[in-house]
Design a protein around this motif. Structure first.
Motif, PDB file in Angstrom:
ATOM      1  N   MET A 143       3.015  -6.981 -10.793  1.00 29.14           N
ATOM      2  CA  MET A 143       3.221  -6.891 -12.239  1.00 29.14           C
ATOM      3  C   MET A 143       3.449  -5.444 -12.675  1.00 29.14           C
ATOM      4  SD  MET A 143       0.724  -9.824 -13.916  1.00 29.14           S
ATOM      5  CE  MET A 143      -0.747  -9.479 -12.961  1.00 29.14           C
ATOM      6  N   ARG A 144       3.889  -4.633 -11.711  1.00 28.90           N
ATOM      7  CA  ARG A 144       4.367  -3.265 -11.958  1.00 28.90           C
ATOM      8  C   ARG A 144       3.264  -2.278 -12.323  1.00 28.90           C
ATOM      9  NH1 ARG A 144       7.462  -7.062 -14.288  1.00 28.90           N
ATOM     10  NH2 ARG A 144       9.558  -7.381 -13.419  1.00 28.90           N
ATOM     11  N   CYS A 145       2.080  -2.515 -11.803  1.00 28.23           N
ATOM     12  CA  CYS A 145       0.994  -1.558 -11.995  1.00 28.23           C
ATOM     13  C   CYS A 145       0.874  -0.670 -10.763  1.00 28.23           C
ATOM     14  CB  CYS A 145      -0.325  -2.279 -12.225  1.00 28.23           C
ATOM     15  SG  CYS A 145      -0.495  -2.975 -13.881  1.00 28.23           S
ATOM     16  N   ASN A 146       0.368   0.541 -10.956  1.00 26.68           N
ATOM     17  CA  ASN A 146       0.146   1.405  -9.803  1.00 26.68           C
ATOM     18  C   ASN A 146      -1.120   0.985  -9.072  1.00 26.68           C
ATOM     19  OD1 ASN A 146      -2.101   2.555 -11.166  1.00 26.68           O
ATOM     20  ND2 ASN A 146      -0.792   4.081 -12.147  1.00 26.68           N
ATOM     21  N   MET A 147      -1.454   1.702  -8.017  1.00 27.09           N
ATOM     22  CA  MET A 147      -2.571   1.337  -7.152  1.00 27.09           C
ATOM     23  C   MET A 147      -3.898   1.338  -7.916  1.00 27.09           C
ATOM     24  SD  MET A 147      -3.410   3.060  -3.475  1.00 27.09           S
ATOM     25  CE  MET A 147      -4.401   2.194  -2.244  1.00 27.09           C
ATOM     26  N   VAL A 148      -4.101   2.353  -8.742  1.00 28.55           N
ATOM     27  CA  VAL A 148      -5.365   2.483  -9.469  1.00 28.55           C
ATOM     28  C   VAL A 148      -5.551   1.341 -10.455  1.00 28.55           C
ATOM     29  CG1 VAL A 148      -6.681   3.900 -11.080  1.00 28.55           C
ATOM     30  CG2 VAL A 148      -5.451   4.971  -9.184  1.00 28.55           C
ATOM     31  N   TYR A 149      -4.524   1.049 -11.254  1.00 28.12           N
ATOM     32  CA  TYR A 149      -4.634  -0.035 -12.227  1.00 28.12           C
ATOM     33  C   TYR A 149      -4.758  -1.389 -11.543  1.00 28.12           C
ATOM     34  CZ  TYR A 149      -4.004   2.546 -16.585  1.00 28.12           C
ATOM     35  OH  TYR A 149      -4.191   3.357 -17.675  1.00 28.12           O
ATOM     36  N   SER A 150      -4.103  -1.551 -10.406  1.00 24.42           N
ATOM     37  CA  SER A 150      -4.222  -2.815  -9.666  1.00 24.42           C
ATOM     38  C   SER A 150      -5.654  -3.021  -9.171  1.00 24.42           C
ATOM     39  CB  SER A 150      -3.238  -2.837  -8.496  1.00 24.42           C
ATOM     40  OG  SER A 150      -1.903  -2.787  -8.961  1.00 24.42           O
ATOM     41  N   LEU A 151      -6.281  -1.946  -8.701  1.00 24.15           N
ATOM     42  CA  LEU A 151      -7.689  -2.022  -8.305  1.00 24.15           C
ATOM     43  C   LEU A 151      -8.571  -2.359  -9.508  1.00 24.15           C
ATOM     44  CD1 LEU A 151      -7.970   1.049  -5.904  1.00 24.15           C
ATOM     45  CD2 LEU A 151      -8.468  -1.317  -5.281  1.00 24.15           C
ATOM     46  N   LEU A 152      -8.296  -1.714 -10.633  1.00 23.61           N
ATOM     47  CA  LEU A 152      -9.073  -1.978 -11.841  1.00 23.61           C
ATOM     48  C   LEU A 152      -8.892  -3.422 -12.310  1.00 23.61           C
ATOM     49  CD1 LEU A 152      -8.451   1.328 -13.833  1.00 23.61           C
ATOM     50  CD2 LEU A 152     -10.603   0.595 -12.788  1.00 23.61           C
ATOM     51  N   PHE A 153      -7.683  -3.947 -12.168  1.00 27.91           N
ATOM     52  CA  PHE A 153      -7.410  -5.332 -12.560  1.00 27.91           C
ATOM     53  C   PHE A 153      -8.254  -6.300 -11.736  1.00 27.91           C
ATOM     54  CE2 PHE A 153      -4.641  -9.152 -11.766  1.00 27.91           C
ATOM     55  CZ  PHE A 153      -4.865  -9.746 -12.998  1.00 27.91           C
ATOM     56  N   ALA A 154      -8.206  -6.134 -10.412  1.00 24.66           N
ATOM     57  CA  ALA A 154      -8.957  -7.030  -9.527  1.00 24.66           C
ATOM     58  C   ALA A 154     -10.450  -6.963  -9.804  1.00 24.66           C
ATOM     59  CB  ALA A 154      -8.663  -6.684  -8.069  1.00 24.66           C
TER      60      ALA A 154
ATOM     61  N   ALA B 278      -9.930 -13.123  -2.857  1.00 26.46           N
ATOM     62  CA  ALA B 278      -9.533 -13.151  -4.264  1.00 26.46           C
ATOM     63  C   ALA B 278      -9.269 -11.748  -4.802  1.00 26.46           C
ATOM     64  CB  ALA B 278     -10.625 -13.836  -5.092  1.00 26.46           C
ATOM     65  N   LEU B 279     -10.135 -10.797  -4.481  1.00 28.55           N
ATOM     66  CA  LEU B 279      -9.948  -9.416  -4.933  1.00 28.55           C
ATOM     67  C   LEU B 279      -8.659  -8.820  -4.392  1.00 28.55           C
ATOM     68  CD1 LEU B 279     -13.639  -8.220  -4.549  1.00 28.55           C
ATOM     69  CD2 LEU B 279     -12.342  -8.135  -6.676  1.00 28.55           C
ATOM     70  N   VAL B 280      -8.391  -9.044  -3.111  1.00 26.63           N
ATOM     71  CA  VAL B 280      -7.166  -8.517  -2.510  1.00 26.63           C
ATOM     72  C   VAL B 280      -5.939  -9.133  -3.165  1.00 26.63           C
ATOM     73  CG1 VAL B 280      -5.774  -8.440  -0.397  1.00 26.63           C
ATOM     74  CG2 VAL B 280      -8.228  -7.974  -0.289  1.00 26.63           C
ATOM     75  N   LEU B 281      -5.963 -10.440  -3.387  1.00 27.34           N
ATOM     76  CA  LEU B 281      -4.821 -11.117  -4.004  1.00 27.34           C
ATOM     77  C   LEU B 281      -4.600 -10.644  -5.436  1.00 27.34           C
ATOM     78  CD1 LEU B 281      -5.491 -14.679  -2.575  1.00 27.34           C
ATOM     79  CD2 LEU B 281      -3.409 -13.320  -2.181  1.00 27.34           C
ATOM     80  N   PHE B 282      -5.673 -10.449  -6.186  1.00 29.03           N
ATOM     81  CA  PHE B 282      -5.515  -9.927  -7.549  1.00 29.03           C
ATOM     82  C   PHE B 282      -4.947  -8.507  -7.522  1.00 29.03           C
ATOM     83  CE2 PHE B 282      -8.625 -13.143  -9.276  1.00 29.03           C
ATOM     84  CZ  PHE B 282      -7.744 -13.698 -10.180  1.00 29.03           C
ATOM     85  N   TYR B 283      -5.357  -7.728  -6.546  1.00 21.87           N
ATOM     86  CA  TYR B 283      -4.797  -6.382  -6.422  1.00 21.87           C
ATOM     87  C   TYR B 283      -3.281  -6.457  -6.252  1.00 21.87           C
ATOM     88  CZ  TYR B 283      -3.284  -2.057  -4.210  1.00 21.87           C
ATOM     89  OH  TYR B 283      -2.589  -0.905  -3.894  1.00 21.87           O
ATOM     90  N   TYR B 284      -2.827  -7.319  -5.350  1.00 19.51           N
ATOM     91  CA  TYR B 284      -1.379  -7.419  -5.113  1.00 19.51           C
ATOM     92  C   TYR B 284      -0.654  -8.076  -6.286  1.00 19.51           C
ATOM     93  CZ  TYR B 284      -1.594  -5.531  -0.430  1.00 19.51           C
ATOM     94  OH  TYR B 284      -1.754  -4.677   0.630  1.00 19.51           O
ATOM     95  N   CYS B 285      -1.351  -8.925  -7.033  1.00 20.29           N
ATOM     96  CA  CYS B 285      -0.759  -9.439  -8.272  1.00 20.29           C
ATOM     97  C   CYS B 285      -0.507  -8.289  -9.240  1.00 20.29           C
ATOM     98  CB  CYS B 285      -1.692 -10.467  -8.920  1.00 20.29           C
ATOM     99  SG  CYS B 285      -1.749 -12.060  -8.082  1.00 20.29           S
ATOM    100  N   GLY B 286      -1.489  -7.385  -9.341  1.00 20.44           N
ATOM    101  CA  GLY B 286      -1.314  -6.213 -10.197  1.00 20.44           C
ATOM    102  C   GLY B 286      -0.116  -5.377  -9.777  1.00 20.44           C
ATOM    103  N   LYS B 287       0.031  -5.191  -8.471  1.00 22.01           N
ATOM    104  CA  LYS B 287       1.182  -4.416  -7.971  1.00 22.01           C
ATOM    105  C   LYS B 287       2.499  -5.100  -8.325  1.00 22.01           C
ATOM    106  CE  LYS B 287       1.053  -1.380  -5.125  1.00 22.01           C
ATOM    107  NZ  LYS B 287       1.149   0.100  -5.194  1.00 22.01           N
TER     108      LYS B 287
END
Length: 505
Positions: A124-135, A113-122
């Motif tokens: 949705m045009r977020c950078n790596m840091v924000y995608s990690l924060l999102f997950a 789930a965490l990995v998938l949310f990270y890639y969802c963030g990516k």
């Protein structure tokens, strides 16, 4: 630090995937192994059902199909969670009462789930840091109980939502049809696992329209055109949503959901008190940092007013969940899936708010990081308690079994009104070859068998050799049984206390 950040952003896809999978695997398994939750055993809540299904298959000789039919059929008289019970019976059939193996699967669901949310963030045009924060905003906090508890359905459902949403985003970016089919399939599986996640389907439909209309002026004509372009997908979601809601309302019924929904017997003051308590306990860090981040965003008022779609999407997640838990408010695992809306607005929308820059962007990101740090401390504290309680219960079970196995000694379980605790005692001892467990009924001051073919059989207190109960270290403790324990020796097992009749050991 800035150079490291730039290098991370330039990673190739395979290296990025290896780092992300590695990071989340170390994070989740580091907690469940390091804190001991993985091997903490039974907890007298939820996990008793695994012992029940093993009992059915081994002692009552029921077939797998009979177990599935009975478990799902009974649940459909109370709830709409068919896939949940199918999963539980199959896990018991494969692993028996090996809760460690089941805990590995539970942790693996969280990693996925965490990995998938990270890639969802990516996507949705977020950078790596924000995608990690999102997950991590979604799954780190009081709701992290789903990392290790075997009863809650939220870990599987959160994983399926993340998978469905990831496939949806891939479809919207590439227009590849199999992504759309896979997305609908994942959302369907999500919706038949636990009811609150059905309420995410309107959000998904709105998100499709949101992506279709980006950059366009919102008019009725544009909305209808967007619906027309994505009509098959939206129709599939709509059919799933409407069908399941009809089944819940008119077939299963809603009277059994005593802790959800609005209730005319509950006063406005009671609603306010419930939410006020949640805001000062399990929701406190979301509330406090949410206010701070909102104040930062309000300094961009003209640009914030343009986030109408983002606010609508957030409301589509949060409002149905708030209404659903209006009587009891949201605590622990029930924070999911509501927190997805929080993370979508404050991480995804905040990340993509172009004017947010300079010191205010640093302050905004610092709020997200500090919120995660506070929630990280919560995770460790809750994991420690879970392990301590599990070891306490396991010590009590094994010590009691050593004392009574192969004898006619009787055990009195005083875990009522937590019937799950008493049921754990019944099934666990049965599958370990012992069937002399009785149960204390405080209101009637009566000792019954309560379960099984001899449920009406009673015992005299003078015949009881071992008494087990919660002590005040256990969060389920609510009273001291009115029993005369003067002829017993107290043996404390963490959050559980055993009383052994003098001379019995």
């Amino acid at each position: 630090m800035y150079d490291l950040y730039k290098r991370l952003e330039k990673l190739d896809k395979k290296t990025e995937a290896a780092l992300i999978w590695g990071f989340f695997t170390v994070l989740v398994f580091g907690v469940v192994i390091g804190m001991g939750t993985l091997t903490s055993g039974f907890h007298l809540v939820d996990d008793w059902e695994f012992a029940k299904y093993v009992d059915w298959m081994t002692l009552e000789h029921k077939s797998l199909w009979e177990c599935l039919k009975e478990a799902v059929g009974f649940d459909l008289t109370l709830r709409f969670r068919p896939l949940y019970y199918i999963n539980r019976v199959l896990m018991a059939a494969v692993f028996g009462i090996n809760l460690t193996a089941m805990s590995v699967f539970k942790a693996a669901e969280t990693v996925a789930a965490l990995v998938l949310f990270y890639y969802c963030g990516k996507l949705m045009r977020c950078n790596m840091v924000y995608s990690l924060l999102f997950a991590m905003t979604v799954l780190v906090g009081y709701q992290s109980a789903v990392w290790w508890k075997l009863g809650p359905q939220e870990s599987y459902d959160t994983m399926m939502f993340a998978l469905g949403f990831y496939l949806l985003l891939k479809w919207l970016r590439t227009n590849t049809k199999w992504y759309a089919f896979g997305s609908v399939g994942a959302f369907f599986l999500m919706s038949i696992y636990k009811e609150p996640f059905i309420l995410l389907l309107p959000f998904v439909g709105l998100y499709v329209l949101y992506e279709e209309m980006k950059g366009d002026k919102v008019t009725i004509a544009y909305i209808w055109e967007a619906i027309r372009r994505r009509l098959p997908y939206l129709s599939a979601l709509g059919i799933i949503f409407v069908t399941e809601m009809i089944l819940i309302v008119f077939v299963v019924g809603t009277n059994n959901y005593s802790y959800v929904g609005l209730d005319e017997s509950v006063t406005l003051d009671q609603y306010v008190q419930a939410w006020n308590l949640a805001a000062h306990t399990d929701l406190k860090w979301y509330v406090r940092f949410g206010i701070l981040m909102s104040l930062i965003l309000l300094t961009y008022w003209d640009d914030l007013k343009k986030l109408g779609w983002e606010i609508l999407l957030t409301a589509a997640v949060v409002v149905p969940q708030v209404v659903s838990y209006s009587k009891t408010a949201m605590t622990e695992r029930y924070i999911l899936p509501c927190v997805i809306g929080f993370a979508f607005f404050f991480v995804i929308a905040g990340c993509n708010l172009k004017p947010l820059s300079g010191k205010r962007r640093i302050a905004y990101m610092l709020c997200l990081i500090l919120m995660l740090a506070a929630h990280g401390r919560v995770v460790l504290r809750e994991a420690h308690y879970f392990t301590y309680r599990g070891h306490s219960i396991q010590t009590m079970l094994e010590s009691t079994l050593d004392l009574v196995q192969g004898t006619d000694k009787k055990v009195l379980s005083c875990f009522g009104p937590n019937l799950e605790g008493n049921r754990t005692m019944y099934y666990w001892f049965r599958i370990h070859g012992y069937d002399e467990v009785f149960y204390w009924e405080e209101e009637e001051s009566k000792i019954n068998r309560s379960f099984g073919p001899r449920e009406d059989e009673q015992a005299a207190y003078e015949d009881i050799d071992v008494v087990v109960m919660y002590n005040q270290e256990d969060r389920h403790w609510c009273y001291e049984p009115s029993l005369d324990l003067s002829d017993f020796t107290e043996k404390k097992c963490g959050t559980i206390t055993m009383y052994v009749r003098n001379g019995s050991d």
